[in-house]
Design a protein around this motif. Structure first.
Motif, PDB file in Angstrom:
ATOM      1  N   PRO A  17       0.790  -1.242   0.000  1.00 25.15           N
ATOM      2  CA  PRO A  17       0.000   0.000   0.000  1.00 25.15           C
ATOM      3  C   PRO A  17       0.817   1.284   0.000  1.00 25.15           C
ATOM      4  CG  PRO A  17      -0.066  -1.078   2.158  1.00 25.15           C
ATOM      5  CD  PRO A  17       0.591  -2.039   1.231  1.00 25.15           C
ATOM      6  N   ASN A  18       2.095   1.211   0.394  1.00 22.46           N
ATOM      7  CA  ASN A  18       2.901   2.431   0.511  1.00 22.46           C
ATOM      8  C   ASN A  18       4.188   2.277  -0.300  1.00 22.46           C
ATOM      9  OD1 ASN A  18       3.821   4.918   1.370  1.00 22.46           O
ATOM     10  ND2 ASN A  18       4.331   4.255   3.438  1.00 22.46           N
ATOM     11  N   SER A  19       4.025   1.866  -1.557  1.00 23.22           N
ATOM     12  CA  SER A  19       5.198   1.516  -2.364  1.00 23.22           C
ATOM     13  C   SER A  19       5.423   2.467  -3.534  1.00 23.22           C
ATOM     14  CB  SER A  19       5.052   0.087  -2.907  1.00 23.22           C
ATOM     15  OG  SER A  19       3.955  -0.015  -3.790  1.00 23.22           O
ATOM     16  N   ASP A  20       6.684   2.524  -3.974  1.00 22.45           N
ATOM     17  CA  ASP A  20       7.080   3.235  -5.180  1.00 22.45           C
ATOM     18  C   ASP A  20       7.828   2.251  -6.071  1.00 22.45           C
ATOM     19  OD1 ASP A  20       6.347   6.089  -4.490  1.00 22.45           O
ATOM     20  OD2 ASP A  20       7.685   5.628  -2.816  1.00 22.45           O
ATOM     21  N   LEU A  21       7.575   2.320  -7.379  1.00 21.50           N
ATOM     22  CA  LEU A  21       8.173   1.395  -8.334  1.00 21.50           C
ATOM     23  C   LEU A  21       9.095   2.143  -9.291  1.00 21.50           C
ATOM     24  CD1 LEU A  21       8.439  -1.329  -9.826  1.00 21.50           C
ATOM     25  CD2 LEU A  21       6.250  -0.807 -10.954  1.00 21.50           C
ATOM     26  N   PHE A  22      10.318   1.624  -9.425  1.00 23.56           N
ATOM     27  CA  PHE A  22      11.316   2.216 -10.312  1.00 23.56           C
ATOM     28  C   PHE A  22      11.856   1.141 -11.262  1.00 23.56           C
ATOM     29  CE2 PHE A  22      11.392   4.412  -6.249  1.00 23.56           C
ATOM     30  CZ  PHE A  22      11.295   5.751  -6.619  1.00 23.56           C
ATOM     31  N   TRP A  23      12.077   1.545 -12.513  1.00 25.79           N
ATOM     32  CA  TRP A  23      12.576   0.613 -13.532  1.00 25.79           C
ATOM     33  C   TRP A  23      13.998   0.958 -13.932  1.00 25.79           C
ATOM     34  CZ3 TRP A  23       9.715  -3.507 -14.304  1.00 25.79           C
ATOM     35  CH2 TRP A  23       8.331  -3.437 -14.069  1.00 25.79           C
ATOM     36  N   ILE A  24      14.783  -0.069 -14.203  1.00 25.28           N
ATOM     37  CA  ILE A  24      16.112   0.103 -14.768  1.00 25.28           C
ATOM     38  C   ILE A  24      16.153  -0.642 -16.094  1.00 25.28           C
ATOM     39  CG2 ILE A  24      18.584  -0.313 -14.476  1.00 25.28           C
ATOM     40  CD1 ILE A  24      18.241  -0.030 -11.498  1.00 25.28           C
ATOM     41  N   ASP A  25      16.418   0.097 -17.159  1.00 28.18           N
ATOM     42  CA  ASP A  25      16.427  -0.489 -18.499  1.00 28.18           C
ATOM     43  C   ASP A  25      17.741  -1.229 -18.765  1.00 28.18           C
ATOM     44  OD1 ASP A  25      15.443  -1.126 -20.981  1.00 28.18           O
ATOM     45  OD2 ASP A  25      15.888   0.831 -21.882  1.00 28.18           O
ATOM     46  N   LYS A  26      17.671  -2.171 -19.707  1.00 30.75           N
ATOM     47  CA  LYS A  26      18.830  -3.000 -20.057  1.00 30.75           C
ATOM     48  C   LYS A  26      19.412  -3.651 -18.812  1.00 30.75           C
ATOM     49  CE  LYS A  26      19.883  -0.271 -24.162  1.00 30.75           C
ATOM     50  NZ  LYS A  26      20.853   0.572 -24.868  1.00 30.75           N
ATOM     51  N   CYS A  27      18.525  -4.293 -18.074  1.00 31.33           N
ATOM     52  CA  CYS A  27      18.891  -4.855 -16.772  1.00 31.33           C
ATOM     53  C   CYS A  27      18.051  -6.098 -16.488  1.00 31.33           C
ATOM     54  CB  CYS A  27      18.665  -3.796 -15.689  1.00 31.33           C
ATOM     55  SG  CYS A  27      19.112  -4.328 -14.032  1.00 31.33           S
ATOM     56  N   GLY A  28      18.698  -7.129 -15.957  1.00 28.81           N
ATOM     57  CA  GLY A  28      18.023  -8.379 -15.654  1.00 28.81           C
ATOM     58  C   GLY A  28      17.619  -8.503 -14.194  1.00 28.81           C
ATOM     59  N   HIS A  29      17.905  -9.657 -13.603  1.00 25.94           N
ATOM     60  CA  HIS A  29      17.361 -10.052 -12.305  1.00 25.94           C
ATOM     61  C   HIS A  29      18.088  -9.450 -11.107  1.00 25.94           C
ATOM     62  CE1 HIS A  29      15.145 -12.556  -9.551  1.00 25.94           C
ATOM     63  NE2 HIS A  29      16.215 -13.242  -9.178  1.00 25.94           N
ATOM     64  N   ALA A  30      19.327  -8.985 -11.298  1.00 26.00           N
ATOM     65  CA  ALA A  30      20.115  -8.485 -10.166  1.00 26.00           C
ATOM     66  C   ALA A  30      20.595  -7.066 -10.463  1.00 26.00           C
ATOM     67  CB  ALA A  30      21.300  -9.411  -9.904  1.00 26.00           C
ATOM     68  N   ALA A  31      19.694  -6.112 -10.295  1.00 26.15           N
ATOM     69  CA  ALA A  31      19.975  -4.725 -10.675  1.00 26.15           C
ATOM     70  C   ALA A  31      21.163  -4.153  -9.912  1.00 26.15           C
ATOM     71  CB  ALA A  31      18.742  -3.860 -10.435  1.00 26.15           C
ATOM     72  N   MET A  32      21.337  -4.547  -8.673  1.00 29.19           N
ATOM     73  CA  MET A  32      22.423  -3.984  -7.855  1.00 29.19           C
ATOM     74  C   MET A  32      23.788  -4.450  -8.342  1.00 29.19           C
ATOM     75  SD  MET A  32      21.166  -6.904  -6.638  1.00 29.19           S
ATOM     76  CE  MET A  32      21.935  -8.486  -6.225  1.00 29.19           C
ATOM     77  N   MET A  33      23.819  -5.533  -9.130  1.00 26.46           N
ATOM     78  CA  MET A  33      25.066  -6.013  -9.728  1.00 26.46           C
ATOM     79  C   MET A  33      25.257  -5.472 -11.144  1.00 26.46           C
ATOM     80  SD  MET A  33      25.039 -10.039  -8.708  1.00 26.46           S
ATOM     81  CE  MET A  33      26.580 -10.366  -9.576  1.00 26.46           C
TER      82      MET A  33
END
Length: 254
Positions: A219-235
């Motif tokens: 209920p209190n969420s924000d969604l952000f997308w990273i393009d050209k990116c798979g399952h492990a965005a932080m990597m």
């Protein structure tokens, strides 16, 4: 990151920085080093960052499940005298964070999910390499990323070792089955703390519709997308991941 590694009691973890605590939870085939860039960024920018090594392959088989991994997190927080924390989880790590939050909501300041399991039953099991040739394991490992080059030889070697060890394979399957059983869809609407969802647009393990479902149900969420990116965005896209999360934490006064 090895400079910050500590072994105390039954816990192995990395810790650095001062400020609000961020506890980072790695995935089923993941390691602490998957979050090295995130660890370095936030520990130098006003946060105490802690990454415990999850006992994925050392718990008794009957206790190798999402519930007991969440219990391990609770024990770790007790040991470290951490009253509350921001929980950041990738894949299985996100699922553990959600299960923990279900039972200890008052101890979770905020949730950060990236490629999290917990809603999508194929996220656990189909995505992880089965026993096979080195070439097969290499192909499956690299397919987790948008850019196959992120799947280094060292990473492939580590996963090849896991999937060819009978004890590890049995526990991997036990965790995968447990994750399917512990679907969080009915619990998410009760989680009212701020939630940051950061997702790779090309995530083939937990596809984009999973992120939309998390966003709809939390209920209190924000969604952000990273393009050209798979399952492990932080990597795969660490600078963009860290920038999104850093700005979100500041906007939320966390």
């Amino acid at each position: 990151m090895t400079d910050y590694l500590k072994i105390e009691d039954k816990f192995t973890y990395a810790e650095a920085g001062e400020g609000p605590t961020i506890i980072v939870l790695h995935g089923l085939m993941g390691t602490l080093s998957n979050f090295e860039d995130t660890f370095n960024h936030f520990s130098k920018n006003g946060y105490n960052v802690v990454i415990p090594e999850l006992p994925l392959y050392s718990l008794p088989l009957l206790k190798t499940n999402v519930k007991n991994l969440a219990n391990f997190l609770q024990e770790f927080m007790e040991y470290k005298k951490i009253d509350n924390a921001i929980l950041l989880g990738n894949s299985l790590g996100g699922h553990i964070a959600l299960y923990f939050t279900k039972h200890y909501q008052e101890r979770v300041t905020a949730l950060v999910l990236t490629g999290s399991s917990g809603l999508y039953e194929k996220a656990m099991g189909d995505s992880f390499p089965k026993r096979g040739s080195y070439e097969y394991i290499e192909e499956k490992t690299k397919s987790v990323f948008y850019d196959p080059a992120v799947g280094t030889k060292e990473m492939v070697d580590d996963i090849f070792k896991i999937v060819n060890d009978r004890s590890s394979v049995i526990r991997t399957l036990a965790i995968a089955k447990s994750a399917i059983r512990h679907n969080m869809a009915n619990d998410l609407p009760e989680m009212n703390m701020p939630a940051c969802i950061i997702w790779g647009k090309q995530d083939a393990v937990t596809p984009p519709e999973v992120a939309h479902d998390f966003h709809k149900l939390l209920p209190n969420s924000d969604l952000f997308w990273i393009d050209k990116c798979g399952h492990a965005a932080m990597m795969e896209r660490p600078e963009e991941f860290n920038s999104i999360l850093h700005n979100w934490l500041k906007d939320r006064n966390l």
